[in-house]
Structures are given as structure tokens and as C-alpha cells.
Design a protein around this motif. Structure first.
Motif, PDB file in Angstrom:
ATOM      1  N   MET A 179       0.803  -1.206   0.000  1.00 20.28           N
ATOM      2  CA  MET A 179       0.000   0.000   0.000  1.00 20.28           C
ATOM      3  C   MET A 179       0.849   1.274   0.000  1.00 20.28           C
ATOM      4  SD  MET A 179      -3.175  -0.740  -0.127  1.00 20.28           S
ATOM      5  CE  MET A 179      -3.698  -2.366  -0.463  1.00 20.28           C
ATOM      6  N   GLU A 180       2.158   1.131   0.170  1.00 21.43           N
ATOM      7  CA  GLU A 180       3.002   2.322   0.252  1.00 21.43           C
ATOM      8  C   GLU A 180       2.880   3.215  -0.981  1.00 21.43           C
ATOM      9  OE1 GLU A 180       4.751  -0.834   0.615  1.00 21.43           O
ATOM     10  OE2 GLU A 180       4.240  -0.824   2.729  1.00 21.43           O
ATOM     11  N   LYS A 210     -12.694  -8.513  -4.316  1.00 22.28           N
ATOM     12  CA  LYS A 210     -11.269  -8.187  -4.176  1.00 22.28           C
ATOM     13  C   LYS A 210     -11.063  -6.681  -4.174  1.00 22.28           C
ATOM     14  CE  LYS A 210      -9.342 -12.416  -6.065  1.00 22.28           C
ATOM     15  NZ  LYS A 210      -8.556 -13.006  -7.152  1.00 22.28           N
ATOM     16  N   ASP A 234     -11.950  -5.422  -0.719  1.00 21.07           N
ATOM     17  CA  ASP A 234     -10.883  -5.756   0.228  1.00 21.07           C
ATOM     18  C   ASP A 234      -9.693  -4.814   0.045  1.00 21.07           C
ATOM     19  OD1 ASP A 234      -9.514  -7.502   2.202  1.00 21.07           O
ATOM     20  OD2 ASP A 234      -8.255  -7.991   0.466  1.00 21.07           O
ATOM     21  N   TYR A 235      -9.325  -4.561  -1.195  1.00 19.71           N
ATOM     22  CA  TYR A 235      -8.219  -3.644  -1.497  1.00 19.71           C
ATOM     23  C   TYR A 235      -8.521  -2.248  -0.957  1.00 19.71           C
ATOM     24  CZ  TYR A 235      -4.722  -1.158  -4.261  1.00 19.71           C
ATOM     25  OH  TYR A 235      -3.665  -0.376  -4.665  1.00 19.71           O
ATOM     26  N   ARG A 246     -10.503  -1.396   1.493  1.00 20.60           N
ATOM     27  CA  ARG A 246     -10.458  -1.405   2.963  1.00 20.60           C
ATOM     28  C   ARG A 246      -9.020  -1.323   3.467  1.00 20.60           C
ATOM     29  NH1 ARG A 246     -15.119  -5.860   3.479  1.00 20.60           N
ATOM     30  NH2 ARG A 246     -16.851  -4.438   3.837  1.00 20.60           N
ATOM     31  N   ARG A 247      -8.125  -2.056   2.827  1.00 21.13           N
ATOM     32  CA  ARG A 247      -6.721  -2.002   3.233  1.00 21.13           C
ATOM     33  C   ARG A 247      -6.101  -0.652   2.890  1.00 21.13           C
ATOM     34  NH1 ARG A 247      -3.835  -5.567   0.239  1.00 21.13           N
ATOM     35  NH2 ARG A 247      -5.580  -6.139  -1.068  1.00 21.13           N
ATOM     36  N   ALA A 248      -6.485  -0.082   1.766  1.00 21.25           N
ATOM     37  CA  ALA A 248      -5.923   1.199   1.331  1.00 21.25           C
ATOM     38  C   ALA A 248      -6.346   2.354   2.223  1.00 21.25           C
ATOM     39  CB  ALA A 248      -6.328   1.480  -0.111  1.00 21.25           C
ATOM     40  N   ALA A 255      -6.109   2.771   5.164  1.00 21.08           N
ATOM     41  CA  ALA A 255      -5.107   3.039   6.206  1.00 21.08           C
ATOM     42  C   ALA A 255      -4.106   4.096   5.765  1.00 21.08           C
ATOM     43  CB  ALA A 255      -4.376   1.745   6.563  1.00 21.08           C
TER      44      ALA A 255
END
Length: 91
Positions: A1-2, A25, A28-29, A31-33, A35
Motif C-alpha cells: 500500500m506504500e 477483491k 478488500d483492497y 479497505r486495506r488502502a 489506512a
């Protein structure tokens, strides 16, 4: 995600996408992004496939609205920061 740090991200995905890049997918991506991405919006297009050809006008309008909101030239009609909001049906 950097690679997403300090970027603004719009994800538009068809809810009927059955490709390897499925809507699940994509969610999910997103949700993680969240952050690392303060300005992220993800929208599922009802009855949309992978290419979103039938919804091209709505997708263009959504993309334009996102860019104008990010630039601050227009008030945002979008819920920036939402993970999943459907595009309104064309009518």
C-alpha cells in the motif's frame, strides 16, 4: 500500500464483475488502502460488468465529480471516504 500514500483514489467496480479482479477483491483492497489514503472513494455499479461499457456516461460523470471535488473547484457530491456506495441508476 506504500505506493498509495498521500494519493487520492477513486475505485469504480461493477458488482457483476466475474473477472480475476472481482468486486469482492476490489472492496478488500479499498479497505486495506484506507489506512494510507485519506481521500478514497469506492463505488459499485449496479449490474456492471468488468468493462462498465453500458454505464460509461455515469462512470465519466462520477470520475469528473471526484476530480473536481479533489481540486476544490466544485462542492463534492461524493461521499469521499466511503467504501461502497452505488452509482445512481440512469433514468
Amino acid at each position: 500500500m506504500e505506493h498509495l500514500v498521500d494519493r487520492r483514489v477513486l475505485i469504480i467496480h461493477g458488482d457483476r464483475d466475474r473477472s480475476e479482479a472481482s468486486a469482492a477483491k476490489s472492496l478488500d483492497y479499498a479497505r486495506r488502502a484506507l489506512a494510507v489514503v485519506p481521500d478514497l472513494a469506492r463505488y459499485e455499479v449496479p449490474r456492471g460488468s468488468h468493462y462498465l461499457v453500458k454505464q460509461a456516461d455515469a462512470v465519466r460523470a462520477l470520475t469528473t465529480a471526484f476530480v473536481l471535488a479533489i481540486l476544490g473547484t466544485e462542492p463534492s457530491p461524493l461521499a469521499i471516504g466511503e467504501l461502497c456506495a452505488p452509482l445512481p441508476p440512469r433514468g
